[in-house]
Scaffold this active site. Structure first.
Site, mmCIF file in Angstrom:
data_model
loop_
_atom_site.group_PDB
_atom_site.id
_atom_site.type_symbol
_atom_site.label_atom_id
_atom_site.label_comp_id
_atom_site.label_asym_id
_atom_site.label_seq_id
_atom_site.Cartn_x
_atom_site.Cartn_y
_atom_site.Cartn_z
ATOM 1 N N LYS A 182 0.792 -1.363 0.216
ATOM 2 C CA LYS A 182 -0.103 0.134 -0.059
ATOM 3 C C LYS A 182 0.819 1.600 -0.243
ATOM 4 O O LYS A 182 0.571 2.141 -0.696
ATOM 5 C CB LYS A 182 -0.929 -0.152 1.502
ATOM 6 N N ARG A 193 -3.557 2.972 8.849
ATOM 7 C CA ARG A 193 -3.562 2.039 7.665
ATOM 8 C C ARG A 193 -2.560 1.148 8.054
ATOM 9 O O ARG A 193 -1.136 1.670 7.477
ATOM 10 C CB ARG A 193 -3.594 2.399 6.773
ATOM 11 N N GLY A 219 -8.849 -7.662 4.657
ATOM 12 C CA GLY A 219 -9.875 -7.692 5.795
ATOM 13 C C GLY A 219 -9.172 -8.118 6.516
ATOM 14 O O GLY A 219 -9.525 -8.889 8.418
ATOM 15 N N MET A 254 -5.720 -6.501 8.277
ATOM 16 C CA MET A 254 -5.136 -5.606 8.853
ATOM 17 C C MET A 254 -6.439 -4.826 9.334
ATOM 18 O O MET A 254 -6.975 -4.750 8.413
ATOM 19 C CB MET A 254 -4.016 -5.424 8.885
ATOM 20 N N ARG A 306 -3.492 -1.998 -6.229
ATOM 21 C CA ARG A 306 -2.767 -2.731 -5.933
ATOM 22 C C ARG A 306 -3.047 -3.724 -7.161
ATOM 23 O O ARG A 306 -3.821 -3.643 -8.122
ATOM 24 C CB ARG A 306 -2.388 -3.520 -4.672
ATOM 25 N N HIS A 313 -15.452 -9.033 0.875
ATOM 26 C CA HIS A 313 -15.076 -9.858 1.718
ATOM 27 C C HIS A 313 -15.050 -11.514 0.471
ATOM 28 O O HIS A 313 -14.281 -12.406 0.403
ATOM 29 C CB HIS A 313 -15.534 -10.256 2.722
ATOM 30 N N SER A 325 13.415 -43.085 -11.616
ATOM 31 C CA SER A 325 12.224 -42.527 -11.411
ATOM 32 C C SER A 325 12.022 -42.627 -9.616
ATOM 33 O O SER A 325 12.398 -43.251 -9.383
ATOM 34 C CB SER A 325 11.141 -43.391 -11.831
ATOM 35 N N CYS A 378 8.113 -39.321 -10.716
ATOM 36 C CA CYS A 378 6.589 -39.902 -10.309
ATOM 37 C C CYS A 378 5.701 -40.543 -9.440
ATOM 38 O O CYS A 378 5.127 -40.546 -9.691
ATOM 39 C CB CYS A 378 7.019 -41.573 -11.389
ATOM 40 N N TYR A 436 12.777 -34.948 -16.942
ATOM 41 C CA TYR A 436 10.768 -35.023 -16.944
ATOM 42 C C TYR A 436 10.477 -35.057 -15.625
ATOM 43 O O TYR A 436 11.039 -35.560 -14.847
ATOM 44 C CB TYR A 436 10.631 -35.707 -17.984
HETATM 45 P P1 ADP Z 1 -7.685 -2.654 3.751
HETATM 46 O O1 ADP Z 1 -6.057 -3.019 3.379
HETATM 47 O O2 ADP Z 1 -8.666 -3.499 4.749
HETATM 48 O O3 ADP Z 1 -8.301 -2.259 2.816
HETATM 49 P P2 ADP Z 1 -7.187 0.540 4.287
HETATM 50 O O4 ADP Z 1 -6.230 0.474 4.959
HETATM 51 O O5 ADP Z 1 -7.389 0.462 2.272
HETATM 52 O O6 ADP Z 1 -7.829 -1.194 4.751
HETATM 53 O O7 ADP Z 1 -8.355 1.447 4.514
HETATM 54 C C1 ADP Z 1 -9.992 1.043 4.544
HETATM 55 C C2 ADP Z 1 -10.944 2.022 3.905
HETATM 56 O O8 ADP Z 1 -10.246 3.226 4.443
HETATM 57 C C3 ADP Z 1 -10.794 1.839 2.174
HETATM 58 O O9 ADP Z 1 -11.610 1.909 1.885
HETATM 59 C C4 ADP Z 1 -9.970 3.544 2.202
HETATM 60 O O10 ADP Z 1 -9.702 3.895 0.788
HETATM 61 C C5 ADP Z 1 -10.342 3.894 2.632
HETATM 62 N N1 ADP Z 1 -9.240 4.956 3.709
HETATM 63 C C6 ADP Z 1 -8.322 4.922 3.719
HETATM 64 N N2 ADP Z 1 -7.603 5.388 3.934
HETATM 65 C C7 ADP Z 1 -8.482 7.364 4.001
HETATM 66 C C8 ADP Z 1 -7.868 8.694 4.135
HETATM 67 N N3 ADP Z 1 -6.765 9.207 4.186
HETATM 68 N N4 ADP Z 1 -9.285 9.218 3.022
HETATM 69 C C9 ADP Z 1 -10.247 8.279 3.077
HETATM 70 N N5 ADP Z 1 -10.508 7.377 3.374
HETATM 71 C C10 ADP Z 1 -9.145 6.696 3.703
HETATM 72 MG MG MG Z 2 -7.152 -1.126 0.311
#
Ligand code: ADP
Ligand code: MG
Ligand code: MG
Length: 906
Positions: free
Chosen positions: A25, A94, A103, A105, A353, A471, A795, A862, A882
């Site tokens: 990220k 984040r 989902g 972290m 990503r 999710h 083999s 094998c 092989y």
């Molecule tokens: P995950 O890795 O679980 O996707 P993120 O860190 O990307 O978690 O953030 C979760 C949500 O919060 C995402 O929808 C992201 O776009 C939003 N978000 C994170 N940082 C900001 C920010 N600075 N301003 C607005 N939205 C944010």
């Molecule tokens: Mg995210």
């Protein structure tokens, strides 16, 4: 060491290359910022700092000073300040590991709010409702993630309960309808809840909030969900997570604001179309959480007229988003998964990503990107997950059967086609119950990371809420499981363990069928049918032209063949299996197990007669009955293989596997042989072994009963000569199993050679053949030089070799190997993926010594491992000729073999 890297406009210290330090990220935020994509400014704390945190058992000294220094730069850029009463800066905190862990972290938004700054935010934005909406969100998230105010398994989320109560009291159904006063009430009740549950006041000091949040992200690297996900995906603990602190932008500022996610191509099908979802007046996870049903990104993606696409509602921001996504895909040369937010009609990117996709989509995207000139063939090959290829072989419903189900009124509802493939099974409503039935379909209102275990054991997943990026959808695609998401017509009652749909009530244990490729769900069972690829190449019921998936599959594998050096053969015991192997591109047979032919029809009687015979004459009489049958089997296989090499292994398993153990069978045998049932029973008892796996089996049989080797050799060579006479070229390779000592091999080799020469002379044809051995006893591997001087080929039988090297009984290891993997004693089940450090080392020794002693030695594998991508790559690296695997794994092995070559080039 530098711990913090900032990204403030084009002036970003990091780049996409720094994923190991900044996490995926953080590295991509820096990259986007530096190429001029609008990204709210912030900074990233490195993954090494997370490791320091664990080592020191707390915040590393001096870290907060670096944080403050970088925070000042952001504050200056934004002309705002954290904790300022007039002009408060709010940030998100984040997490972000090297690879995305959806989902897994936790993220905190709107950090920096307290009773003073919320007033500043209200004034500054001239929008008190918005300010208080941020505040209640912040307390909930911080309360959950940082202060651990969360429900236990049976409970409902206490924050959500309060929210639901307030909404009910006010008579509103959506969060967006709550007024300022309601939000204020929420904030005060949330604070009370936190105090009640934790015994401490909600922290009001923004710097303290920030420090605690950073700590919480570090700690979340080792929460249960994260540990489980890492284990499932083979991600090392030693990577750690980075922490991103970033200026907030607000999608919840009103109707001119929004938040959403988008993919540059369709992650389910690979289709080249811009794809995504958004929610107006919403923040962060709202889109994926399934609280409100999101709207489509553009007009083309609308499925109902009532929907309002981003393209229609925010035409300017949409245009800019399109330009950015095209730019990002070109820049990264890869399908992107993006998060964006629109604040007062201004667009910001919050994440990009590499997008997760189904195996199906991975093949299509790689194939099409090559055609578009974005990547070359080698890169396309690198990008396809070998297991993804297997998804192209995943079953589907037949159109006839679904039409029939519809005709019978069994179509219940339609949801989103979130992850392709067909599944039928019994309904369960809780992840814990998924193992209750042999085939289950997990039905949830929405899934959460806690449900992962159940999602793994279910055949398919069905949810009532959430979109294509929920999710359930993301995880199912990752697992290659069929998933129908966001099926709004379902009314699920967890309490009664039932759901209503299409006017019917479905209870736990009832059968349903789901089609992840169309989104349709049906009551009852529907037969699951072979994929397009199988229909084209195996069943030949469709042509390549009628099946685009099969065409891509075919072309991609041809590219792989051009690159790979390893040969790929198949393990096949019958002409039918051999035909499948050929259709999937095998260039020979690496293992034909002759004993599998001993069970069919009357054969078992002749086999038993041979085993029970008292003397050579008796055995020869029985063997004479088997000879023509074996010969016929081999002729069938030789004919299909038409000139490709075929390795045939002499009888291997313990004899007791063939014996009649029940009184009724013993009586039958006695009648056939004209002896009494007692005698049969005595003989069977006398053949009992305490440990048959290490008992009288393999070459030991041929050594005590050479007539068996004589018969099998005769059958093989006669079959080969007969085919040769018909003009079909044959190269039989006769393989002696389970030798440990070179003299065991030589003993059998001499028998084989004598019979072969005699037979060839008798038949009067010219025939090439080879004699070699399996290497599956560690002693054979360690004396490979001696063996190689006598044998023409090796083999590696890695199933037995693993069993004997690790000392794990194949039949009993299931009981504890799961624990071993969980406790990280072995990274993977060594019977599924070669234990490269141990068993692999023995293999390497044997290959090197074998080649040194006999430069013409042909070497292959094998065992089951021949179809495991990592093991295939290992075989390439040690220089085998092989790999041989089950016919359905052949495509995967071809791709892995090509990837092995490409990995060397990098
Ligand atoms: P995950 O890795 O679980 O996707 P993120 O860190 O990307 O978690 O953030 C979760 C949500 O919060 C995402 O929808 C992201 O776009 C939003 N978000 C994170 N940082 C900001 C920010 N600075 N301003 C607005 N939205 C944010
Ligand atoms: Mg995210
Ligand atoms: Mg074996």
């Amino acid at each position: 060491m530098k711990r913090v890297y900032h990204f403030i406009g084009k002036n970003a210290e990091g780049s996409a290359k720094m994923k190991n330090d900044l996490g995926g990220k953080g590295a991509n935020l820096a990259e986007m910022a530096s190429i001029g994509v609008p990204v709210p400014p912030g900074f990233t704390i490195t993954t090494q700092t997370c490791l320091e945190y664990y080592k020191e058992g707390g915040m590393p000294k001096g870290l907060m000073d670096e944080v403050v220094k970088n925070l000042k730069l952001v504050e200056k850029d934004q002309k705002l300040a954290l904790g300022d009463k007039e002009k408060p800066l709010l940030v998100s905190v984040r997490s972000g590991a090297r690879v995305s862990m959806p989902g897994m972290m936790d993220t905190v938004l709107n950090l920096g709010l307290n009773d003073d700054t919320v007033e500043g935010l209200a004034k500054m934005s001239d929008n008190p409702r918005f300010a208080w909406d941020c505040y209640r969100r912040f307390i909930q998230m911080f309360g959950d993630v940082v202060m651990n105010v969360r429900p236990s398994k049976e409970e409902e989320d206490p924050f959500e309960l309060i929210l639901a109560k307030v909404k009910k009291d006010k008579g509103v159904s959506s969060d967006t309808e709550l007024a300022v006063e309601d939000l204020k009430q929420l904030v005060s009740e949330y604070k009370k809840l936190v105090k009640e549950k934790t015994g401490r006041d909600f922290p009001v000091e923004p710097m303290q909030q920030l420090e605690e949040a950073i700590k919480a992200v570090f700690s979340s690297w080792h929460n249960e969900r994260a540990n489980k996900y890492r284990q499932l995906n083979g991600i090392p603990d030693e990577w750690g997570t980075a922490v991103n602190v970033q200026t907030m932008v607000y999608g919840n500022m009103g109707d001119d604001s929004a938040t959403g996610v988008a993919f540059t191509r369709d992650p389910a099908t690979g289709d080249k179309r811009f794809f995504g979802e958004y929610l107006a007046n919403a923040q962060g996870e709202d889109v994926v959480a399934g609280i409100r049903t999101p709207q489509p990104i553009n007009k083309a993606a609308k499925t109902e007229d009532s929907q309002v696409s981003l393209e229609e509602k925010f035409p300017e921001a949409y245009k800019e988003l399109v330009a950015i996504y095209q730019r990002l895909e070109k820049h990264y040369k890869e399908m992107q998964d993006m998060e964006f937010t629109i604040q007062n009609e201004r667009l910001y990117l919050l994440q990009t990503r590499t997008g997760k996709r189904t195996g199906f989509a991975s093949v299509r995207i790689a194939f099409e990107m090559e055609k578009e000139g974005l990547i070359d063939k080698n890169e396309a090959l690198r990008r396809v997950d070998p297991y993804g290829l297997e998804q192209l072989l995943a079953p589907i419903f037949d159109a006839k059967d679904t039409a029939k189900a519809k005709g019978e009124g069994r179509n219940l509802a339609k949801g989103l086609n979130a992850s392709p493939g067909a599944a039928t099974g019994q309904v369960v409503f809780f992840a814990d119950d998924a193992g209750k039935y042999p085939k289950s379909i997990l039905v949830r209102i929405e899934t959460s990371p806690e449900d992962i275990g159940g999602m793994i054991s279910a055949q398919g997943i069905l949810t009532a809420r959430g979109g294509m990026t929920s999710h359930a959808a993301v995880v199912a695609r990752g697992m290659g499981k069929p998933c129908v998401a966001g099926c709004g017509a379902l009314q699920i009652s967890y309490k009664n363990r039932q759901m209503k749909a299409g006017g019917q009530t479905i209870k736990e244990g009832d059968f349903i069928s789901i089609d992840g490729s169309t989104g349709q769900i049906y009551e009852g069972q529907i037969p699951v049918n072979p994929s397009e690829v199988v229909q084209v190449f195996i069943k030949k019921t469709k042509t390549v032209k009628e099946a685009p998936a099969a065409e891509m599959f075919d072309k991609l594998l041809k590219w792989a063949d051009d690159v790979k050096k390893l040969g790929v053969r198949a393990n096949a015991d019958t002409p039918a299996d051999s035909a499948v192997a050929i259709a999937f591109g095998a260039k020979g047979i690496g293992l034909t197990r002759t004993e599998h032919m001993f069970f069919g029809g009357d054969r078992i009687l002749a086999v038993r007669e041979m085993i029970l015979a008292n003397d050579v004459a008796g055995r020869e009489k029985a063997l004479a009955k088997l000879l023509p049958m074996q010969r016929e089997d081999f002729e069938g296989i030789f004919e299909v293989m038409n000139g490709l090499p075929v390795i045939i292994r002499l009888l291997d398993p313990p004899l007791h596997e063939f014996l009649p153990h029940e009184a009724k069978e013993q009586k039958e045998m006695a009648d056939v042989m004209g002896i009494s049932a007692e005698v049969v029973k005595e003989k069977v008892d006398s053949l009992h072994e305490f440990n048959p796996m290490l008992g009288h089996r393999g070459c030991r049989l041929g050594i005590t009963y050479p007539e068996i080797t004589v018969m099998q050799t005769k059958a093989i060579i006669e079959a080969a000569c007969n085919m040769q006479k018909k003009g079909i070229k044959v190269i039989p390779e006769i393989m002696v199993p389970l030798i440990g000592h070179v003299r065991e091999y030589v003993n059998q080799r001499d028998v084989i050679k004598k019979v072969a020469e005699e037979t060839i002379k008798e038949k009067g044809v010219k025939l090439e053949y080879m004699i070699g051995t399996m290497i599956e006893v560690p002693r054979a591997a360690l004396t490979a030089d001696d063996v190689a001087k006598e044998a023409e080929f090796f083999s590696f039988g890695t199933n037995d070799l693993t069993q004997m090297t690790c000392g794990f009984s194949r039949d009993d290891a299931g009981k504890f190997l799961g624990d071993y993997v969980e406790k990280k004693i072995y990274a993977k089940d060594p019977f599924a993926s070669l234990d490269q450090d141990g068993v692999g080392r023995i293999i390497k020794i044997a290959v090197d010594m074998g080649r040194a002693a006999n430069s013409k030695l042909e070497i292959g594998i094998c065992g089951e491992h021949g179809g495991d991508p990592d093991s295939v790559k290992f075989c390439h690296r040690v220089g085998m000729d092989y790999v041989s695997c089950s016919p359905y794994r052949v495509p995967l092995a071809r791709l892995a073999a090509a990837q092995a070559v490409l990995e060397e080039k990098k």
